[in-house]
Design a protein around this motif. Structure first.
Motif, short mmCIF file in Angstrom:
data_model
loop_
_atom_site.label_atom_id
_atom_site.label_comp_id
_atom_site.label_asym_id
_atom_site.label_seq_id
_atom_site.Cartn_x
_atom_site.Cartn_y
_atom_site.Cartn_z
N LEU A 139 0.82 -1.21 0.00
CA LEU A 139 0.00 0.00 0.00
C LEU A 139 0.86 1.26 0.00
CD1 LEU A 139 -2.56 -1.01 2.79
CD2 LEU A 139 -3.04 -0.89 0.34
N THR A 140 0.36 2.31 -0.64
CA THR A 140 0.90 3.65 -0.44
C THR A 140 0.05 4.25 0.66
OG1 THR A 140 1.59 3.89 -2.74
CG2 THR A 140 1.27 5.92 -1.47
N VAL A 141 0.68 4.57 1.78
CA VAL A 141 -0.05 5.08 2.95
C VAL A 141 0.15 6.59 3.04
CG1 VAL A 141 -0.39 4.91 5.45
CG2 VAL A 141 0.29 2.88 4.13
N ILE A 142 -0.96 7.31 3.07
CA ILE A 142 -0.93 8.77 3.18
C ILE A 142 -1.58 9.16 4.51
CG2 ILE A 142 -1.71 10.96 2.20
CD1 ILE A 142 -1.67 9.53 -0.54
N ASP A 143 -0.82 9.84 5.35
CA ASP A 143 -1.30 10.29 6.65
C ASP A 143 -1.72 11.75 6.50
OD1 ASP A 143 -1.46 11.24 9.35
OD2 ASP A 143 -0.12 9.62 9.99
N VAL A 144 -3.00 12.05 6.75
CA VAL A 144 -3.53 13.40 6.52
C VAL A 144 -3.57 14.25 7.79
CG1 VAL A 144 -4.85 12.75 4.47
CG2 VAL A 144 -5.94 12.62 6.72
N ARG A 145 -2.89 13.80 8.83
CA ARG A 145 -2.83 14.60 10.06
C ARG A 145 -1.82 15.74 9.88
NH1 ARG A 145 -1.07 10.62 14.42
NH2 ARG A 145 0.24 9.96 12.70
N THR A 146 -1.77 16.61 10.88
CA THR A 146 -0.80 17.71 10.84
C THR A 146 0.61 17.14 10.98
OG1 THR A 146 -0.77 18.07 13.24
CG2 THR A 146 -2.48 19.25 11.96
N PRO A 147 1.62 17.89 10.56
CA PRO A 147 3.00 17.41 10.70
C PRO A 147 3.37 17.05 12.15
CG PRO A 147 2.95 19.27 9.21
CD PRO A 147 1.57 19.16 9.81
N ALA A 148 2.89 17.82 13.12
CA ALA A 148 3.20 17.51 14.51
C ALA A 148 2.58 16.19 14.94
CB ALA A 148 2.72 18.65 15.42
N GLU A 149 1.34 15.95 14.52
CA GLU A 149 0.69 14.68 14.84
C GLU A 149 1.42 13.53 14.16
OE1 GLU A 149 -3.99 15.17 15.27
OE2 GLU A 149 -3.23 16.18 13.47
N TYR A 150 1.76 13.72 12.91
CA TYR A 150 2.49 12.72 12.14
C TYR A 150 3.81 12.38 12.83
CZ TYR A 150 5.23 10.90 8.15
OH TYR A 150 6.02 10.14 7.32
#
Length: 195
Positions: free
Chosen positions: A22-33
């Protein structure tokens, strides 16, 4: 995944077994990421999805794309937005919270690579609480009309719960500490093009 415009959902165990493909994309803020994300996830905050659309479309053309956030609400919104643009993606049911609760590892970058920050949920609680206290204080000390601020925040929280959306999180997400650095986003977009 199919070419259905309806966003699909994967449970944590399904996602874990397919993570390598899978290509996983995390849409949270950079700090959350930075506080912990699925292994291999790329950070494209929800507010930047439209800018990343060509790269996400390219990645989806080469394989399946999984969109994640903290609880699943933002990733579901991102999946719907992408589906409207003809890009089929899936969301992780329960987000990184469910992933961690199931005992799956979250990747945390080295300390020098991260920006300390609070989760969006914590930022919303802090801001809402501060505004309620401010409204009450100003209502007591300056003029009772300032208590309408407290009423507005309470109404916003009820609306947020009923619609599973959060206007305050959207506003907070635009603040500089919640936006990706240009170089970070450019690196992420390049990684998506190379998938």
């Amino acid at each position: 995944m199919t070419s259905s415009p309806t966003p699909l959902a994967l449970a944590t165990d399904q996602a874990r077994t397919r993570l390598h493909e899978l290509t996983v994309i995390d849409v949270r803020t950079p700090a959350e990421y930075a506080s912990g994300h699925l292994p291999g996830a790329l950070n494209v905050p929800l507010g930047r999805i439209r800018r990343a659309l060509p790269e996400i479309r390219h990645a989806a053309g080469r394989g399946d794309v999984l969109v994640v956030c903290a609880s699943g609400a933002r990733s579901e919104s991102a999946c719907k937005l992408l589906a409207e643009q003809g890009v089929t993606t899936a969301t992780l049911v329960g987000g990184t919270g469910a992933w961690a609760a199931e005992g799956h590892d979250l990747h945390t970058p080295a300390a020098c690579d991260t920006r300390a920050g609070w989760s969006m949920e914590r930022q919303v609680r802090f801001t809402a609480g501060s505004l309620v206290l401010l409204g009450l204080l100003l209502g007591l000390l300056v003029h009772p009309a300032f208590q309408l601020l407290t009423v507005g925040i309470a109404g916003g929280l009820v609306f947020s719960a009923l619609t599973n959306t959060c206007g305050m999180a959207v506003v907070l997400g635009t603040l500089p500490h919640n936006r990706p650095r240009a170089a970070d986003l450019d690196a992420t977009l390049a990684a998506l093009r190379n998938r």
